[in-house]
Design a protein around this motif. Structure first.
Motif, PDB file in Angstrom:
ATOM      1  N   ARG A 156      68.496  54.458  17.968  1.00 44.92           N
ATOM      2  CA  ARG A 156      68.107  54.886  16.621  1.00 44.92           C
ATOM      3  C   ARG A 156      67.215  53.868  15.941  1.00 44.92           C
ATOM      4  NH1 ARG A 156      72.912  55.704  13.220  1.00 44.92           N
ATOM      5  NH2 ARG A 156      71.413  55.484  11.548  1.00 44.92           N
ATOM      6  N   VAL A 157      67.472  52.603  16.219  1.00 44.35           N
ATOM      7  CA  VAL A 157      66.672  51.576  15.579  1.00 44.35           C
ATOM      8  C   VAL A 157      65.225  51.642  16.079  1.00 44.35           C
ATOM      9  CG1 VAL A 157      66.877  49.611  17.119  1.00 44.35           C
ATOM     10  CG2 VAL A 157      66.933  49.257  14.677  1.00 44.35           C
ATOM     11  N   LEU A 158      65.055  52.209  17.249  1.00 43.86           N
ATOM     12  CA  LEU A 158      63.703  52.378  17.797  1.00 43.86           C
ATOM     13  C   LEU A 158      63.016  53.603  17.218  1.00 43.86           C
ATOM     14  CD1 LEU A 158      64.604  51.693  21.514  1.00 43.86           C
ATOM     15  CD2 LEU A 158      63.372  50.165  19.995  1.00 43.86           C
TER      16      LEU A 158
ATOM     17  N   LYS B  55      73.670  45.985  10.667  1.00 45.39           N
ATOM     18  CA  LYS B  55      73.248  47.353  10.364  1.00 45.39           C
ATOM     19  C   LYS B  55      72.316  47.389   9.164  1.00 45.39           C
ATOM     20  CE  LYS B  55      76.499  50.066  12.732  1.00 45.39           C
ATOM     21  NZ  LYS B  55      77.144  51.324  12.907  1.00 45.39           N
ATOM     22  N   THR B  58      68.793  45.993  10.188  1.00 40.95           N
ATOM     23  CA  THR B  58      67.964  46.846  11.048  1.00 40.95           C
ATOM     24  C   THR B  58      67.645  48.172  10.377  1.00 40.95           C
ATOM     25  OG1 THR B  58      70.006  47.614  12.042  1.00 40.95           O
ATOM     26  CG2 THR B  58      68.800  45.920  13.215  1.00 40.95           C
ATOM     27  N   LEU B  60      69.770  50.539   9.797  1.00 42.00           N
ATOM     28  CA  LEU B  60      70.623  51.639  10.259  1.00 42.00           C
ATOM     29  C   LEU B  60      71.550  52.102   9.137  1.00 42.00           C
ATOM     30  CD1 LEU B  60      71.569  50.514  13.877  1.00 42.00           C
ATOM     31  CD2 LEU B  60      70.154  52.452  13.221  1.00 42.00           C
ATOM     32  N   PRO B  78      65.513  53.022   9.939  1.00 45.76           N
ATOM     33  CA  PRO B  78      65.548  52.182  11.135  1.00 45.76           C
ATOM     34  C   PRO B  78      64.241  51.421  11.343  1.00 45.76           C
ATOM     35  CG  PRO B  78      66.476  54.321  11.622  1.00 45.76           C
ATOM     36  CD  PRO B  78      65.936  54.407  10.232  1.00 45.76           C
ATOM     37  N   LEU B  79      64.362  50.144  11.648  1.00 43.01           N
ATOM     38  CA  LEU B  79      63.195  49.281  11.796  1.00 43.01           C
ATOM     39  C   LEU B  79      62.812  49.164  13.259  1.00 43.01           C
ATOM     40  CD1 LEU B  79      63.729  46.161   9.545  1.00 43.01           C
ATOM     41  CD2 LEU B  79      62.067  47.992   9.271  1.00 43.01           C
ATOM     42  N   LYS B  80      61.656  49.682  13.591  1.00 38.29           N
ATOM     43  CA  LYS B  80      61.228  49.667  14.989  1.00 38.29           C
ATOM     44  C   LYS B  80      60.955  48.263  15.512  1.00 38.29           C
ATOM     45  CE  LYS B  80      57.818  52.230  14.343  1.00 38.29           C
ATOM     46  NZ  LYS B  80      56.649  53.098  14.269  1.00 38.29           N
ATOM     47  N   CYS B  82      62.822  45.918  15.509  1.00 35.04           N
ATOM     48  CA  CYS B  82      64.071  45.294  15.925  1.00 35.04           C
ATOM     49  C   CYS B  82      64.405  45.669  17.360  1.00 35.04           C
ATOM     50  CB  CYS B  82      65.247  45.763  15.072  1.00 35.04           C
ATOM     51  SG  CYS B  82      65.154  45.232  13.388  1.00 35.04           S
ATOM     52  N   MET B  84      67.981  45.413  19.821  1.00 35.20           N
ATOM     53  CA  MET B  84      69.408  45.118  19.662  1.00 35.20           C
ATOM     54  C   MET B  84      70.112  44.989  21.002  1.00 35.20           C
ATOM     55  SD  MET B  84      70.392  47.923  16.779  1.00 35.20           S
ATOM     56  CE  MET B  84      71.703  47.149  15.879  1.00 35.20           C
ATOM     57  N   PHE B  86      74.351  44.337  22.432  1.00 30.67           N
ATOM     58  CA  PHE B  86      75.744  44.269  21.983  1.00 30.67           C
ATOM     59  C   PHE B  86      76.625  43.589  23.020  1.00 30.67           C
ATOM     60  CE2 PHE B  86      73.805  47.720  19.758  1.00 30.67           C
ATOM     61  CZ  PHE B  86      74.331  47.646  18.480  1.00 30.67           C
ATOM     62  N   PRO B 104      63.382  51.827  26.024  1.00 28.80           N
ATOM     63  CA  PRO B 104      62.843  51.783  24.654  1.00 28.80           C
ATOM     64  C   PRO B 104      61.381  52.216  24.579  1.00 28.80           C
ATOM     65  CG  PRO B 104      64.127  49.822  25.085  1.00 28.80           C
ATOM     66  CD  PRO B 104      64.013  50.537  26.395  1.00 28.80           C
ATOM     67  N   VAL B 108      60.050  54.406  21.483  1.00 23.66           N
ATOM     68  CA  VAL B 108      59.453  53.795  20.302  1.00 23.66           C
ATOM     69  C   VAL B 108      57.955  54.120  20.228  1.00 23.66           C
ATOM     70  CG1 VAL B 108      58.816  51.555  21.296  1.00 23.66           C
ATOM     71  CG2 VAL B 108      59.543  51.690  18.911  1.00 23.66           C
ATOM     72  N   ARG B 158      66.149  44.778  27.814  1.00 21.33           N
ATOM     73  CA  ARG B 158      65.903  46.073  27.186  1.00 21.33           C
ATOM     74  C   ARG B 158      65.626  45.904  25.688  1.00 21.33           C
ATOM     75  NH1 ARG B 158      70.635  50.270  27.433  1.00 21.33           N
ATOM     76  NH2 ARG B 158      71.496  48.792  25.937  1.00 21.33           N
ATOM     77  N   HIS B 162      59.997  46.091  23.987  1.00 27.01           N
ATOM     78  CA  HIS B 162      58.946  46.595  23.109  1.00 27.01           C
ATOM     79  C   HIS B 162      58.424  45.494  22.187  1.00 27.01           C
ATOM     80  CE1 HIS B 162      62.548  46.938  20.673  1.00 27.01           C
ATOM     81  NE2 HIS B 162      61.842  47.224  19.603  1.00 27.01           N
TER      82      HIS B 162
END
Lengths: 255, 265
Positions: A156-158, B55, B58, B60, B78-80, B82, B84, B86, B104, B108, B158, B162
């Motif tokens: 989603r962030v993409l 969150k 970014t 979200l 949402p900020l492209k 970024c 992430m 985990f 991605p 994107v 990953r 981008h």
């Protein structure tokens, strides 16, 4: 595992079938059960050969109606599963409804279908459809609905749209569930067809067994049973193989 | 690296609060600014809203109070820019490592529309990246054929494919054994030294925070507030040996005590 062990493992199911047939034959002969109550294995085999023609014709009818109902079930099941699984709201809204629908014995639908469509192939196809689409819906929907939230965040962030997430992650992820449900659905579809044929048809294995039963020709009835079970087994195996091919990544432990 | 922190801020929080529901704020009154290229770490007791901070950063989640600016612009979605990663690597088991890293770029903008034509070029990027984290030769393996540490390396690739300007890491090494973890610290350090993206690292591990970051923020218990900002002035590039020397150990000890006070409060 040695080659010998593997061979034994492969033969085991056939030996089990053979053992069952032997027990069947011996029990019937020892207890001298009359053929019109419980035919022996040999009498059943004989009926299979004698009536090969009509059995073949009726099993073809059962097979194609089952496959038609199954195909319909897969199409509707996939679509419905996709829709329900892709939205939390719809999932919660529709799930109880589906469970309630599934609890209705499908044989209860047959009289309705007969009123609507007359006797013949259509009620058989629709009964097969009604009985087999549920597991497909539930499995596909569950596969989609149980997406890891973190994976969703990553995408989603993409700037991924809902559809991107579903197509790139959700759908492939739910494939193992889908194929597992196909194996269940195909056997259920046979149940649906045969149930419908016994009540509302003049063709198909169900009809054949019904009419043979009413004439006390139990050997033929049993021959019908064996044909259905053989057909269902073959189809089950077919989908099991398909499942392994399509979703090998989900069964890595067994390689 | 303190000089970088003084430059115009890249991520800017002004009195930010967020409440998910009526149960109160998850984080409260957070004001901070992160410079472009800065490496910051957030530590704190569990449940202090570190992940909430991610969150917000970014895009979200929108804050319920205050303002979040990234690169001078109010965050509205949402900020492209970024990437992430985990604690769980979350690689897709039906894709090879290479295809996982490429994912991605399939999503994107502007790469998604160019993906087919420029695929060979993108594969080159992915291979380069995988090589720098030590995964050369594993490109065509499936994630489940890799060890946990290798999966996490791929997951970081990953997040970086981008070329994001902001890398968000949420306890990325939390599930790894101690040796693998230290190995991956160095991998991350080298990536950062080479590319100088901005990193926000959320972690429980104080040594990890002190070793990697320019600035460590300590958060309080829920509702999370920032109670301490500590600049780590150890010279760069840092070698793993630093972590066994007195200044480093003292610093970690201090941070440890701070968190201990919060927990007992």
């Amino acid at each position: 595992m040695t080659k010998r062990d593997k061979l034994i493992e492969r033969l085991a199911p056939w030996v089990a079938v053979l053992a069952l047939v032997v027990i069947w034959e011996v029990t019937v002969r020892l207890l001298q059960v009359p053929e019109f109550i419980f035919p022996s294995a040999s009498a059943t085999a004989q009926a299979l050969v004698t009536f090969a023609g009509p059995i073949g014709m009726h099993s073809w009818q059962t097979l194609w109606t089952t496959m038609a109902g199954f195909a319909l079930g897969v199409a509707v099941g996939l679509a419905l599963g996709f829709i329900i699984g892709s939205s939390r709201f719809l999932y919660h809204a529709c799930y109880p409804l589906l469970v309630g629908f599934n609890a209705i014995p499908k044989v209860a639908f047959v009289p309705i279908l007969v009123v609507w469509f007359g006797i013949g192939s259509v009620p058989a196809i629709l009964t097969a459809f009604l009985i087999c689409f549920f597991p497909i819906v539930v499995n596909v929907a569950t596969g989609l609905a149980t997406l890891e939230p973190e994976m969703e965040d990553v995408l989603r962030v993409l700037g991924a749209r809902r559809m991107d997430v579903l197509l790139k992650v959700g759908l492939p992820r739910s494939l193992p569930y889908f194929f597992a449900s196909l194996k269940i659905a195909i056997t259920l579809a046979f149940v649906g067809t045969v149930v419908s044929e016994t009540v509302a048809s003049n063709q198909g294995i169900g009809y054949l067994m019904m009419s043979a039963g009413s004439q006390m020709r139990m050997a033929l009835v049993f021959a019908g049973l064996i044909v259905i079970s053989a057909m269902a087994m073959v189809m089950y195996e077919l989908f099991a193989i398909l499942e392994k091919r399509m979703t090998g990544w989900a069964h890595r432990g067994q390689r | 690296m303190t000089a970088l922190a003084d430059s115009t801020s890249f991520v800017d929080f002004q009195q930010v609060s967020l409440a998910y529901d009526d149960s109160g704020n998850a984080i409260e009154d957070i004001s901070l600014s992160i410079g472009e290229g800065e490496f910051v770490a957030f530590v704190g007791p569990s449940g202090c809203g570190k992940s909430t901070f991610m969150k917000l950063c970014t895009g979200l989640h929108a804050p319920t109070g205050g303002s979040v600016k990234v690169d001078g612009v109010e965050v509205g979605g949402p900020l492209k820019i970024c990437g992430m990663a985990f604690q769980s690597a979350n690689l897709l088991p039906w894709r090879t490592t290479l295809d996982n890293v490429l994912l991605p770029l399939e999503i994107v903008k502007p790469y998604r529309s160019q993906f087919r034509q420029r695929r060979a070029e993108f594969v080159g990027w992915a291979r380069d990246l995988l090589r720098t984290v030590g995964l050369e030769g594993y490109e065509d393996q499936y994630p489940w054929q890799l060890s946990g540490g290798m999966q996490q390396r791929a997951s970081i690739c990953r997040a970086l494919i981008h070329r994001p300007r902001l890398l968000m890491l949420d306890e990325p090494f939390g599930a790894l054994d101690a040796f693998t973890r230290e190995e991956l610290w160095c991998v991350l350090r080298d990536l950062w030294e080479a590319q100088r993206f901005t990193v926000v690292l959320v972690t429980h591990d104080l040594r990890e925070a002190a070793f990697l970051a320019d600035t460590v923020y300590v958060m309080s218990r829920r509702p999370g507030r920032i109670i301490e900002r500590r600049e780590i002035d150890l010279p760069r590039p840092r070698d793993l040996a630093v972590t066994y020397e007195k200044p480093f150990i003292d610093m970690v000890q201090e941070l440890r005590n701070l968190i201990g006070d919060i927990r007992s409060a």
